[in-house]
Design a protein around this motif. Structure first.
Motif, PDB file in Angstrom:
ATOM      1  N   HIS A  51       0.845  -1.204   0.000  1.00 21.62           N
ATOM      2  CA  HIS A  51       0.000   0.000   0.000  1.00 21.62           C
ATOM      3  C   HIS A  51       0.877   1.249   0.000  1.00 21.62           C
ATOM      4  CE1 HIS A  51      -3.910  -1.945   0.358  1.00 21.62           C
ATOM      5  NE2 HIS A  51      -3.257  -2.881   1.033  1.00 21.62           N
ATOM      6  N   ALA A  52       2.059   1.144   0.620  1.00 22.10           N
ATOM      7  CA  ALA A  52       2.963   2.305   0.633  1.00 22.10           C
ATOM      8  C   ALA A  52       3.366   2.662  -0.796  1.00 22.10           C
ATOM      9  CB  ALA A  52       4.199   1.985   1.479  1.00 22.10           C
ATOM     10  N   SER A  53       3.721   1.648  -1.589  1.00 21.50           N
ATOM     11  CA  SER A  53       4.092   1.916  -2.988  1.00 21.50           C
ATOM     12  C   SER A  53       2.879   2.428  -3.755  1.00 21.50           C
ATOM     13  CB  SER A  53       4.619   0.638  -3.654  1.00 21.50           C
ATOM     14  OG  SER A  53       5.778   0.181  -3.004  1.00 21.50           O
ATOM     15  N   ALA A  54       1.723   1.798  -3.527  1.00 12.26           N
ATOM     16  CA  ALA A  54       0.501   2.179  -4.250  1.00 12.26           C
ATOM     17  C   ALA A  54       0.168   3.642  -3.977  1.00 12.26           C
ATOM     18  CB  ALA A  54      -0.656   1.275  -3.819  1.00 12.26           C
ATOM     19  N   GLN A  55       0.226   4.022  -2.692  1.00 16.07           N
ATOM     20  CA  GLN A  55      -0.143   5.402  -2.344  1.00 16.07           C
ATOM     21  C   GLN A  55       0.861   6.412  -2.897  1.00 16.07           C
ATOM     22  OE1 GLN A  55      -0.667   4.748   1.819  1.00 16.07           O
ATOM     23  NE2 GLN A  55      -2.621   3.700   1.450  1.00 16.07           N
ATOM     24  N   SER A  56       2.123   5.989  -2.983  1.00 12.87           N
ATOM     25  CA  SER A  56       3.138   6.918  -3.511  1.00 12.87           C
ATOM     26  C   SER A  56       2.869   7.217  -4.988  1.00 12.87           C
ATOM     27  CB  SER A  56       4.548   6.352  -3.329  1.00 12.87           C
ATOM     28  OG  SER A  56       4.830   5.350  -4.294  1.00 12.87           O
ATOM     29  N   LEU A  57       2.302   6.249  -5.701  1.00 12.18           N
ATOM     30  CA  LEU A  57       1.991   6.491  -7.115  1.00 12.18           C
ATOM     31  C   LEU A  57       0.820   7.463  -7.238  1.00 12.18           C
ATOM     32  CD1 LEU A  57       2.738   5.769 -10.024  1.00 12.18           C
ATOM     33  CD2 LEU A  57       0.987   3.985  -9.946  1.00 12.18           C
ATOM     34  N   ALA A  58      -0.188   7.270  -6.387  1.00  6.25           N
ATOM     35  CA  ALA A  58      -1.333   8.188  -6.416  1.00  6.25           C
ATOM     36  C   ALA A  58      -0.876   9.603  -6.046  1.00  6.25           C
ATOM     37  CB  ALA A  58      -2.418   7.704  -5.461  1.00  6.25           C
ATOM     38  N   ALA A  59       0.068   9.695  -5.089  1.00  2.00           N
ATOM     39  CA  ALA A  59       0.586  11.021  -4.700  1.00  2.00           C
ATOM     40  C   ALA A  59       1.320  11.649  -5.877  1.00  2.00           C
ATOM     41  CB  ALA A  59       1.511  10.888  -3.496  1.00  2.00           C
ATOM     42  N   LEU A  60       2.033  10.830  -6.640  1.00  2.00           N
ATOM     43  CA  LEU A  60       2.785  11.360  -7.791  1.00  2.00           C
ATOM     44  C   LEU A  60       1.849  11.867  -8.882  1.00  2.00           C
ATOM     45  CD1 LEU A  60       5.498  11.729  -9.325  1.00  2.00           C
ATOM     46  CD2 LEU A  60       5.217   9.401 -10.177  1.00  2.00           C
ATOM     47  N   THR A  61       0.815  11.103  -9.182  1.00  2.00           N
ATOM     48  CA  THR A  61      -0.072  11.531 -10.277  1.00  2.00           C
ATOM     49  C   THR A  61      -1.075  12.573  -9.790  1.00  2.00           C
ATOM     50  OG1 THR A  61      -1.736   9.821  -9.863  1.00  2.00           O
ATOM     51  CG2 THR A  61       0.059   9.235 -11.373  1.00  2.00           C
ATOM     52  N   GLY A  62      -1.245  12.660  -8.453  1.00  2.76           N
ATOM     53  CA  GLY A  62      -2.175  13.647  -7.906  1.00  2.76           C
ATOM     54  C   GLY A  62      -3.624  13.202  -7.982  1.00  2.76           C
ATOM     55  N   ARG A  63      -3.843  11.893  -8.277  1.00  6.60           N
ATOM     56  CA  ARG A  63      -5.233  11.417  -8.396  1.00  6.60           C
ATOM     57  C   ARG A  63      -5.413  10.159  -7.548  1.00  6.60           C
ATOM     58  NH1 ARG A  63      -6.209  11.799 -14.817  1.00  6.60           N
ATOM     59  NH2 ARG A  63      -5.071   9.840 -14.731  1.00  6.60           N
ATOM     60  N   ALA A  64      -6.280  10.236  -6.538  1.00  6.35           N
ATOM     61  CA  ALA A  64      -6.509   9.084  -5.667  1.00  6.35           C
ATOM     62  C   ALA A  64      -6.999   7.892  -6.479  1.00  6.35           C
ATOM     63  CB  ALA A  64      -7.526   9.438  -4.588  1.00  6.35           C
ATOM     64  N   SER A  65      -7.702   8.175  -7.582  1.00  7.61           N
ATOM     65  CA  SER A  65      -8.244   7.082  -8.402  1.00  7.61           C
ATOM     66  C   SER A  65      -7.130   6.300  -9.092  1.00  7.61           C
ATOM     67  CB  SER A  65      -9.212   7.636  -9.440  1.00  7.61           C
ATOM     68  OG  SER A  65      -8.548   8.591 -10.243  1.00  7.61           O
ATOM     69  N   ASP A  66      -5.912   6.836  -9.085  1.00 12.27           N
ATOM     70  CA  ASP A  66      -4.783   6.106  -9.677  1.00 12.27           C
ATOM     71  C   ASP A  66      -4.170   5.104  -8.705  1.00 12.27           C
ATOM     72  OD1 ASP A  66      -4.909   7.321 -12.121  1.00 12.27           O
ATOM     73  OD2 ASP A  66      -3.435   8.882 -11.651  1.00 12.27           O
ATOM     74  N   THR A  67      -4.696   5.025  -7.460  1.00 11.29           N
ATOM     75  CA  THR A  67      -4.096   4.103  -6.485  1.00 11.29           C
ATOM     76  C   THR A  67      -4.267   2.666  -6.985  1.00 11.29           C
ATOM     77  OG1 THR A  67      -4.911   5.609  -4.791  1.00 11.29           O
ATOM     78  CG2 THR A  67      -4.001   3.502  -4.026  1.00 11.29           C
ATOM     79  N   PRO A  68      -3.171   1.987  -7.258  1.00  9.53           N
ATOM     80  CA  PRO A  68      -3.319   0.645  -7.833  1.00  9.53           C
ATOM     81  C   PRO A  68      -3.647  -0.406  -6.782  1.00  9.53           C
ATOM     82  CG  PRO A  68      -0.997   1.239  -7.674  1.00  9.53           C
ATOM     83  CD  PRO A  68      -1.773   2.422  -7.175  1.00  9.53           C
ATOM     84  N   PRO A  69      -4.203  -1.550  -7.201  1.00 12.93           N
ATOM     85  CA  PRO A  69      -4.396  -2.655  -6.263  1.00 12.93           C
ATOM     86  C   PRO A  69      -3.047  -3.198  -5.795  1.00 12.93           C
ATOM     87  CG  PRO A  69      -4.823  -3.366  -8.514  1.00 12.93           C
ATOM     88  CD  PRO A  69      -4.617  -1.884  -8.559  1.00 12.93           C
ATOM     89  N   VAL A  70      -3.094  -3.862  -4.639  1.00 18.19           N
ATOM     90  CA  VAL A  70      -1.853  -4.352  -4.024  1.00 18.19           C
ATOM     91  C   VAL A  70      -1.809  -5.878  -4.057  1.00 18.19           C
ATOM     92  CG1 VAL A  70      -0.613  -4.498  -1.822  1.00 18.19           C
ATOM     93  CG2 VAL A  70      -1.670  -2.346  -2.523  1.00 18.19           C
ATOM     94  N   VAL A  71      -0.684  -6.401  -4.455  1.00 16.78           N
ATOM     95  CA  VAL A  71      -0.423  -7.838  -4.292  1.00 16.78           C
ATOM     96  C   VAL A  71       0.905  -7.952  -3.548  1.00 16.78           C
ATOM     97  CG1 VAL A  71       0.052 -10.029  -5.438  1.00 16.78           C
ATOM     98  CG2 VAL A  71      -1.641  -8.471  -6.413  1.00 16.78           C
ATOM     99  N   TYR A  72       0.839  -8.454  -2.319  1.00 17.37           N
ATOM    100  CA  TYR A  72       2.076  -8.610  -1.558  1.00 17.37           C
ATOM    101  C   TYR A  72       2.935  -9.704  -2.171  1.00 17.37           C
ATOM    102  CZ  TYR A  72       0.091  -5.769   2.221  1.00 17.37           C
ATOM    103  OH  TYR A  72      -0.439  -4.745   2.954  1.00 17.37           O
ATOM    104  N   ASN A  73       4.234  -9.552  -2.029  1.00 16.09           N
ATOM    105  CA  ASN A  73       5.157 -10.612  -2.461  1.00 16.09           C
ATOM    106  C   ASN A  73       4.826 -11.906  -1.729  1.00 16.09           C
ATOM    107  OD1 ASN A  73       8.387  -9.646  -3.517  1.00 16.09           O
ATOM    108  ND2 ASN A  73       6.637  -8.281  -3.493  1.00 16.09           N
ATOM    109  N   GLY A  74       5.030 -13.027  -2.409  1.00 15.38           N
ATOM    110  CA  GLY A  74       4.846 -14.334  -1.769  1.00 15.38           C
ATOM    111  C   GLY A  74       6.184 -15.036  -1.640  1.00 15.38           C
ATOM    112  N   ILE A  75       6.322 -15.754  -0.555  1.00 15.94           N
ATOM    113  CA  ILE A  75       7.583 -16.453  -0.269  1.00 15.94           C
ATOM    114  C   ILE A  75       7.302 -17.950  -0.272  1.00 15.94           C
ATOM    115  CG2 ILE A  75       9.336 -16.824   1.545  1.00 15.94           C
ATOM    116  CD1 ILE A  75       9.420 -14.034   0.240  1.00 15.94           C
ATOM    117  N   ASP A  76       8.202 -18.716  -0.812  1.00 17.27           N
ATOM    118  CA  ASP A  76       8.062 -20.170  -0.770  1.00 17.27           C
ATOM    119  C   ASP A  76       8.373 -20.624   0.667  1.00 17.27           C
ATOM    120  OD1 ASP A  76       8.014 -22.845  -1.048  1.00 17.27           O
ATOM    121  OD2 ASP A  76       9.671 -22.970  -2.493  1.00 17.27           O
ATOM    122  N   THR A  77       7.341 -20.615   1.507  1.00 16.99           N
ATOM    123  CA  THR A  77       7.575 -20.884   2.938  1.00 16.99           C
ATOM    124  C   THR A  77       8.087 -22.313   3.165  1.00 16.99           C
ATOM    125  OG1 THR A  77       5.217 -21.332   3.149  1.00 16.99           O
ATOM    126  CG2 THR A  77       5.960 -19.176   3.879  1.00 16.99           C
TER     127      THR A  77
END
Ligand code: UDP
Ligand code: GLC
Length: 412
Positions: A180-206
């Motif tokens: 979400h931190a990366s997603a929100q930084s993109l919306a802050a850059l474009t200046g449009r909350a609607s640009d906030t992308p969906p989030v997929v966390y990294n997965g680890i081979d546990t």
């Protein structure tokens, strides 16, 4: 310091990503990554490209061990490098970009020719975004960008941020962010909350971290002997490429306050930070702790190295977009101390499944290490909860399912 827990925004796709019939129905994909080195973004792409191998290809903008790792998974790889493009750095000035313009255009055209043979163009890094999205009028393929970065001025120069803002508006169809931190930084850059992308966390081979080593003191000693580490010292391990913003210097400063602790630095300078690697050695000598700092270099066997530690540290001084090493430390069943900024606060809950400290604060880091050193019960409790959380929230299967769904959605 407790951040609210944020659930991944993309739902799980119903199909099992390893199901062959699902793979056969899936769109064909051209993945593009700028690096031949093995950084976090490349480790993230590896299993996804491996899963999509029958219907995909990877283009790398420079050669290196990443290519070998992809090919070992049966992935077809093509390298189309150009030093004028690879020399551009995150903080390069507009002039650097302008000088490389002819090479950028040539590479964008070459990529566009490749992309035309696929249903979807998947861009995994910043330069891949620039080259792949610039060629959109030529290839006319749907473009998905996997955002692995926080698009702040601390991480990127103005030129890169301006280019990204324009491309995301005009040439990218779908973005998936690693936190979400990366997603929100993109919306802050474009200046449009609607640009906030969906989030997929990294997965680890546990499962790779499941091997029951290092639970008994004799096992720990044998493991450490095998890795060439001191058998009976109390070890703090810091994993990741050597780079100023990863904060290895903060860990060395903290170590100078902890006479009973030794520090293991696992990782190498991957992107030209050799001067920093040298500075770290000098810093250790200057502080009189050189005999307690072990430079292990780049290692392949993360589970073994992590399990050999008493505590796993994360010390990034700038906001970490995600931080695979944190999740890996948790999967290895080790207590983790991490810096509270960026995506990290979506993974670590202070005093519940780990310990958070302020970025750049070596005194706080030393205090945290001292606390866990003095209280093995507390350290164990955090590690146990971390293991539960990581298996639930950061599984590789969940990651692959969400990403293949995002690719399928982009292709529609
Ligand atoms: N890594 C590795 N060997 C090393 C150091 C790091 O395999 O010697 C891996 C580590 O396991 C992790 C990745 O490199 O999966 C680093 O990813 P992370 O997201 O922590 O940081 P990044 O380098 O992407 O900023
Ligand atoms: C980037 C980020 C790192 C993240 C990785 C995988 O390299 O710096 O924080 O874990 O991508 O998404």
């Amino acid at each position: 310091m407790n951040a609210p827990r944020l659930a991944p925004s993309l739902p799980l796709a119903p199909a099992d990503p390893r199901d062959n019939t699902a793979v056969a129905r899936a769109p064909t994909v051209l993945f593009v990554d700028q690096s031949g080195q093995l950084g976090g973004a490349e480790f993230t792409l590896l299993p996804l490209a491996g899963l999509c191998a029958p219907r995909s290809e990877v283009v790398l903008l420079s050669d290196g061990p990443f290519r070998t790792r992809l090919e070992a998974l049966g992935v077809r790889v093509r390298v189309i490098g150009d030093v004028r493009v690879s020399r551009i750095r995150r903080q390069s000035l507009p002039f650097g970009w302008l000088r490389a313009l002819p090479a950028i255009v040539r590479q964008a055209c070459a990529l566009a020719r490749e992309a035309k043979r696929f249903d979807v163009l998947f861009l995994n890094t910043q330069k891949a975004l620039v080259l792949g999205a610039l060629g959109k009028p030529l290839h006319r393929r749907p473009v998905i960008w996997h955002l692995h970065d926080i698009m702040s001025p601390e991480h990127f120069g103005t030129a890169q941020r301006v280019v990204v803002k324009w491309l995301v508006r005009h040439a990218v169809d779908h973005v998936v962010a690693n936190s979400h931190a990366s997603a929100q930084s993109l919306a802050a850059l474009t200046g449009r909350a609607s640009d906030t992308p969906p989030v997929v966390y990294n997965g680890i081979d546990t499962h790779a971290f499941d091997t029951p080593v290092a639970e008994h003191p004799d096992d720990v000693a044998a493991l450490r002997r095998r890795l060439g580490l001191p058998e009976h010292a109390w070890l703090a391990g810091l994993f990741g490429r050597l780079a100023p913003w990863k904060g290895q210097h903060i860990a060395i400063d903290a170590l100078a306050r902890l006479p009973d602790v030794q520090l293991v630095l696992v990782g190498a300078a991957l992107f030209g930070e050799d001067a920093y690697a040298q500075q770290l050695r000098e810093q250790a000598r200057r502080l009189g702790v050189a005999d307690r700092v072990h430079f292990a270099g780049f290692r392949d066997d993360m589970p073994a190295w992590m399990k050999a530690m008493d505590v796993v540290l994360h010390t990034s001084t700038d906001a970490e977009p995600f931080g695979r090493v944190i999740v890996e430390g948790m999967a290895a069943g080790r207590p983790v101390i991490a810096t509270a900024a960026g995506g990290v606060t979506e993974i670590v809950r202070h005093r519940q499944n780990g310990w958070l400290v302020e970025p750049g604060d070596d005194v706080a880091l030393a205090d945290a290490i001292r606390t866990l050193h003095a209280s093995p019960e507390l350290a164990q409790r955090l590690a146990r909860q971390a293991l539960v959380d990581v298996r639930r929230d950061f599984s590789l299967d969940g990651f692959l399912r969400r990403m293949t769904q995002a690719i399928a959605d982009t292709a529609k």
